[in-house]
Design a protein around this motif. Structure first.
Motif, PDB file in Angstrom:
ATOM      1  N   ILE A 138      73.449 -49.095 115.829  1.00 18.16           N
ATOM      2  CA  ILE A 138      72.459 -48.792 114.543  1.00 18.16           C
ATOM      3  C   ILE A 138      71.381 -49.308 114.897  1.00 18.16           C
ATOM      4  CG2 ILE A 138      72.315 -49.078 112.225  1.00 18.16           C
ATOM      5  CD1 ILE A 138      74.490 -46.889 112.892  1.00 18.16           C
ATOM      6  N   ARG A 139      70.207 -48.795 114.520  1.00 11.73           N
ATOM      7  CA  ARG A 139      68.715 -49.466 114.399  1.00 11.73           C
ATOM      8  C   ARG A 139      68.188 -49.368 112.989  1.00 11.73           C
ATOM      9  NH1 ARG A 139      66.261 -49.936 119.596  1.00 11.73           N
ATOM     10  NH2 ARG A 139      67.722 -50.725 121.198  1.00 11.73           N
ATOM     11  N   TRP A 140      67.681 -50.342 112.428  1.00  7.87           N
ATOM     12  CA  TRP A 140      67.368 -50.311 111.115  1.00  7.87           C
ATOM     13  C   TRP A 140      65.986 -50.424 111.018  1.00  7.87           C
ATOM     14  CZ3 TRP A 140      71.282 -50.075 107.537  1.00  7.87           C
ATOM     15  CH2 TRP A 140      72.940 -50.329 107.827  1.00  7.87           C
ATOM     16  N   PRO A 141      65.619 -49.161 110.081  1.00  2.14           N
ATOM     17  CA  PRO A 141      64.155 -49.065 109.715  1.00  2.14           C
ATOM     18  C   PRO A 141      63.997 -50.486 108.692  1.00  2.14           C
ATOM     19  CG  PRO A 141      65.122 -46.963 109.944  1.00  2.14           C
ATOM     20  CD  PRO A 141      66.286 -48.025 110.059  1.00  2.14           C
ATOM     21  N   ALA A 142      62.724 -50.878 108.836  1.00  3.24           N
ATOM     22  CA  ALA A 142      62.432 -51.815 107.658  1.00  3.24           C
ATOM     23  C   ALA A 142      62.668 -51.296 106.202  1.00  3.24           C
ATOM     24  CB  ALA A 142      61.031 -52.374 107.762  1.00  3.24           C
ATOM     25  N   PRO A 143      63.096 -51.838 105.222  1.00  5.16           N
ATOM     26  CA  PRO A 143      63.291 -51.640 104.010  1.00  5.16           C
ATOM     27  C   PRO A 143      62.160 -51.796 103.025  1.00  5.16           C
ATOM     28  CG  PRO A 143      64.189 -53.809 104.093  1.00  5.16           C
ATOM     29  CD  PRO A 143      63.596 -53.330 105.443  1.00  5.16           C
ATOM     30  N   LYS A 144      62.047 -51.459 101.782  1.00  4.67           N
ATOM     31  CA  LYS A 144      61.342 -51.718 100.955  1.00  4.67           C
ATOM     32  C   LYS A 144      61.837 -52.698  99.673  1.00  4.67           C
ATOM     33  CE  LYS A 144      58.766 -47.344 101.036  1.00  4.67           C
ATOM     34  NZ  LYS A 144      57.509 -48.303 101.679  1.00  4.67           N
ATOM     35  N   ARG A 145      60.960 -53.504  99.252  1.00  2.34           N
ATOM     36  CA  ARG A 145      61.535 -54.542  98.087  1.00  2.34           C
ATOM     37  C   ARG A 145      61.486 -53.694  96.805  1.00  2.34           C
ATOM     38  NH1 ARG A 145      59.500 -58.556  94.545  1.00  2.34           N
ATOM     39  NH2 ARG A 145      60.833 -60.744  95.047  1.00  2.34           N
ATOM     40  N   HIS A 146      62.559 -53.702  95.974  1.00  2.00           N
ATOM     41  CA  HIS A 146      62.642 -53.121  94.744  1.00  2.00           C
ATOM     42  C   HIS A 146      63.060 -54.178  93.719  1.00  2.00           C
ATOM     43  CE1 HIS A 146      63.157 -49.709  91.594  1.00  2.00           C
ATOM     44  NE2 HIS A 146      64.282 -50.347  91.270  1.00  2.00           N
ATOM     45  N   GLU A 147      62.327 -54.170  92.626  1.00  3.15           N
ATOM     46  CA  GLU A 147      62.548 -55.093  91.675  1.00  3.15           C
ATOM     47  C   GLU A 147      62.730 -54.624  90.262  1.00  3.15           C
ATOM     48  OE1 GLU A 147      61.072 -59.751  90.141  1.00  3.15           O
ATOM     49  OE2 GLU A 147      60.028 -58.733  91.612  1.00  3.15           O
ATOM     50  N   ASP A 148      63.934 -54.795  89.648  1.00  2.57           N
ATOM     51  CA  ASP A 148      64.269 -54.397  88.041  1.00  2.57           C
ATOM     52  C   ASP A 148      65.041 -55.446  87.365  1.00  2.57           C
ATOM     53  OD1 ASP A 148      66.757 -54.254  89.244  1.00  2.57           O
ATOM     54  OD2 ASP A 148      66.534 -52.070  89.356  1.00  2.57           O
ATOM     55  N   ALA A 149      65.700 -54.896  86.234  1.00  4.17           N
ATOM     56  CA  ALA A 149      66.450 -55.983  85.409  1.00  4.17           C
ATOM     57  C   ALA A 149      67.413 -56.360  86.074  1.00  4.17           C
ATOM     58  CB  ALA A 149      66.706 -55.201  84.316  1.00  4.17           C
ATOM     59  N   ALA A 150      67.842 -55.662  87.306  1.00  8.62           N
ATOM     60  CA  ALA A 150      69.171 -56.414  88.163  1.00  8.62           C
ATOM     61  C   ALA A 150      68.813 -57.084  89.167  1.00  8.62           C
ATOM     62  CB  ALA A 150      69.883 -55.105  88.726  1.00  8.62           C
ATOM     63  N   GLY A 151      67.496 -57.484  89.289  1.00  7.06           N
ATOM     64  CA  GLY A 151      67.336 -58.242  90.308  1.00  7.06           C
ATOM     65  C   GLY A 151      66.287 -57.756  91.417  1.00  7.06           C
ATOM     66  N   VAL A 152      66.389 -58.130  92.737  1.00  7.40           N
ATOM     67  CA  VAL A 152      65.715 -57.762  93.761  1.00  7.40           C
ATOM     68  C   VAL A 152      66.619 -57.101  94.782  1.00  7.40           C
ATOM     69  CG1 VAL A 152      64.221 -58.351  95.695  1.00  7.40           C
ATOM     70  CG2 VAL A 152      63.745 -59.500  93.575  1.00  7.40           C
ATOM     71  N   ALA A 153      66.306 -55.687  95.233  1.00  9.45           N
ATOM     72  CA  ALA A 153      66.965 -55.117  95.939  1.00  9.45           C
ATOM     73  C   ALA A 153      66.381 -54.831  97.196  1.00  9.45           C
ATOM     74  CB  ALA A 153      67.721 -53.829  95.517  1.00  9.45           C
ATOM     75  N   TYR A 154      67.046 -54.566  98.626  1.00  5.63           N
ATOM     76  CA  TYR A 154      66.220 -54.080  99.772  1.00  5.63           C
ATOM     77  C   TYR A 154      66.814 -52.824 100.014  1.00  5.63           C
ATOM     78  CZ  TYR A 154      65.908 -59.414 100.073  1.00  5.63           C
ATOM     79  OH  TYR A 154      65.683 -60.778  99.769  1.00  5.63           O
ATOM     80  N   VAL A 155      65.834 -51.630  99.800  1.00 11.02           N
ATOM     81  CA  VAL A 155      66.214 -50.243  99.849  1.00 11.02           C
ATOM     82  C   VAL A 155      65.422 -49.362 100.495  1.00 11.02           C
ATOM     83  CG1 VAL A 155      66.902 -50.710  97.242  1.00 11.02           C
ATOM     84  CG2 VAL A 155      64.722 -49.740  97.829  1.00 11.02           C
ATOM     85  N   TYR A 156      65.974 -48.068 100.735  1.00  6.44           N
ATOM     86  CA  TYR A 156      65.526 -46.883 101.061  1.00  6.44           C
ATOM     87  C   TYR A 156      65.435 -46.019  99.927  1.00  6.44           C
ATOM     88  CZ  TYR A 156      67.069 -48.689 105.650  1.00  6.44           C
ATOM     89  OH  TYR A 156      66.835 -49.505 106.793  1.00  6.44           O
ATOM     90  N   GLY A 157      64.294 -45.048 100.020  1.00  7.74           N
ATOM     91  CA  GLY A 157      64.312 -44.358  98.933  1.00  7.74           C
ATOM     92  C   GLY A 157      64.057 -42.917  99.316  1.00  7.74           C
ATOM     93  N   LYS A 158      64.102 -41.927  98.677  1.00  5.84           N
ATOM     94  CA  LYS A 158      63.873 -40.186  98.934  1.00  5.84           C
ATOM     95  C   LYS A 158      64.611 -39.911 100.252  1.00  5.84           C
ATOM     96  CE  LYS A 158      58.933 -40.268  96.901  1.00  5.84           C
ATOM     97  NZ  LYS A 158      57.815 -39.928  97.242  1.00  5.84           N
ATOM     98  N   GLN A 159      64.121 -40.145 101.162  1.00  6.25           N
ATOM     99  CA  GLN A 159      65.133 -39.818 102.548  1.00  6.25           C
ATOM    100  C   GLN A 159      64.826 -40.887 103.518  1.00  6.25           C
ATOM    101  OE1 GLN A 159      63.640 -36.711 105.654  1.00  6.25           O
ATOM    102  NE2 GLN A 159      65.467 -35.650 104.345  1.00  6.25           N
ATOM    103  N   ALA A 160      66.050 -41.304 103.781  1.00  2.63           N
ATOM    104  CA  ALA A 160      66.268 -42.365 105.048  1.00  2.63           C
ATOM    105  C   ALA A 160      66.934 -41.790 106.100  1.00  2.63           C
ATOM    106  CB  ALA A 160      66.983 -43.528 104.574  1.00  2.63           C
ATOM    107  N   VAL A 161      66.371 -42.024 107.314  1.00  2.00           N
ATOM    108  CA  VAL A 161      67.120 -41.863 108.668  1.00  2.00           C
ATOM    109  C   VAL A 161      67.452 -43.074 109.192  1.00  2.00           C
ATOM    110  CG1 VAL A 161      66.846 -40.762 110.905  1.00  2.00           C
ATOM    111  CG2 VAL A 161      65.924 -39.528 108.913  1.00  2.00           C
ATOM    112  N   ILE A 162      68.641 -43.286 109.353  1.00  2.00           N
ATOM    113  CA  ILE A 162      69.041 -44.608 110.281  1.00  2.00           C
ATOM    114  C   ILE A 162      69.223 -44.114 111.812  1.00  2.00           C
ATOM    115  CG2 ILE A 162      70.781 -46.318 110.157  1.00  2.00           C
ATOM    116  CD1 ILE A 162      71.069 -45.878 107.300  1.00  2.00           C
ATOM    117  N   PRO A 163      68.537 -44.400 112.601  1.00  2.00           N
ATOM    118  CA  PRO A 163      68.774 -44.037 114.119  1.00  2.00           C
ATOM    119  C   PRO A 163      69.981 -44.812 114.691  1.00  2.00           C
ATOM    120  CG  PRO A 163      66.442 -44.932 113.933  1.00  2.00           C
ATOM    121  CD  PRO A 163      67.439 -45.287 112.619  1.00  2.00           C
TER     122      PRO A 163
END
Length: 275
Positions: free
Chosen positions: A92-117
């Motif tokens: 598995i090769r992991w593309p860099a994530p995005k930082r998402h912050e909300d009431a639940a805390g900080v999450a490391y995420v992909y949005g819309k469409q993710a392709v994991i090679p």
């Protein structure tokens, strides 16, 4: 009387057919519709001794899924390739994530469409390759819901999805040594005093970008990273760690700014201080 018997027979046959259909195992396919998401396997042809493949997760508007380390909450993807045929290894090769912050805390995420090679190495290069994947992943908007997909794909010379896989590979962080002189780099780490073990991470990033730092440690180590306090410094705090631990402890720091990303490994001692 005969018509009543025929009607009863037809009804019984329909019920039996439904029961048999329900009892049949669901066959994996190249794509599966899930909770506010769709997952599929894609192929990109051969590259040296490996074959290019990818796990594509498409999400409904406003939903997200998670990186290998989810952050404060969420579910990282899990991959079971055990049903595959003529497969020696899957990397598995992991593309860099995005930082998402909300009431639940900080999450490391992909949005819309993710392709994991995925780099697939066959046992026998002269024989066909079949990927069979049992995939688990999280889908989140306000709360995280587990999703599952059973996928299969016969790899062939067709490379119709090669561009999508190569675009995702371009987002995988480059491995880089601490202190490397580059447009984007992690220059140094130094301990800071506080109620919890913590250290500052000094970085260099291209002008005009908003860098994000993603710290990862071994199992049962949990970290948080602040926004850069002075534009080029993050504070990383060890929120939890095992009681009995011996050093050195590997720590991976992934730094993302704009369309660039690097990953640097450093070491901590058993108390969480940089070595």
């Amino acid at each position: 009387m005969a018509s009543m018997f025929r009607a009863a027979s037809v009804a019984f046959f329909c019920i039996l057919s439904i029961a048999v259909a329900d009892a049949q195992p669901i066959k994996p396919s190249a794509s599966t519709q899930g909770f506010h998401s769709r997952a599929r396997l894609i192929g990109g042809g051969q590259q040296g001794e490996h074959w290019l493949a990818g796990i594509e997760i498409t999400l409904d508007q406003g939903f997200k899924t998670y990186w290998r380390t989810p952050g404060d909450s969420g579910l990282p993807p899990r991959f079971d390739w055990s049903g595959s045929e003529n497969v020696a290894s899957t990397e598995i090769r992991w593309p860099a994530p995005k930082r998402h912050e909300d009431a639940a805390g900080v999450a490391y995420v992909y949005g819309k469409q993710a392709v994991i090679p995925v780099l697939v190495k066959p046992k026998d290069p002269t024989k066909p390759i079949r990927l069979v994947l049992a995939l688990e992943y999280g889908v989140c908007k306000d709360i995280c819901i587990p999703a599952n997909a059973d996928l299969t794909l016969d790899l062939s010379g067709a490379d119709s999805e090669r561009k999508a896989i190569e675009a995702a590979l371009a987002k995988v962080p480059l491995l880089q040594k601490l202190g490397a002189q580059a447009d984007l780099s992690i220059l140094s780490i130094a301990p800071v005093a506080g109620d919890k073990p913590a250290f500052t991470v000094t970085i260099q990033a291209p002008p005009g970008t908003k860098p994000a730092l993603f710290p990862e440690g071994p199992e049962n180590w949990f970290f948080s990273a602040s926004h850069p306090a002075e534009g080029d410094r993050f504070t990383v705090t060890i929120e939890e760690k095992p009681k009995d631990v011996s050093g050195p402890v590997p720590l991976h720091l992934t730094l993302v700014a704009g369309d660039k990303a690097v990953e640097t490994e450093v070491s901590l001692d058993e108390n969480g201080k940089p070595r």
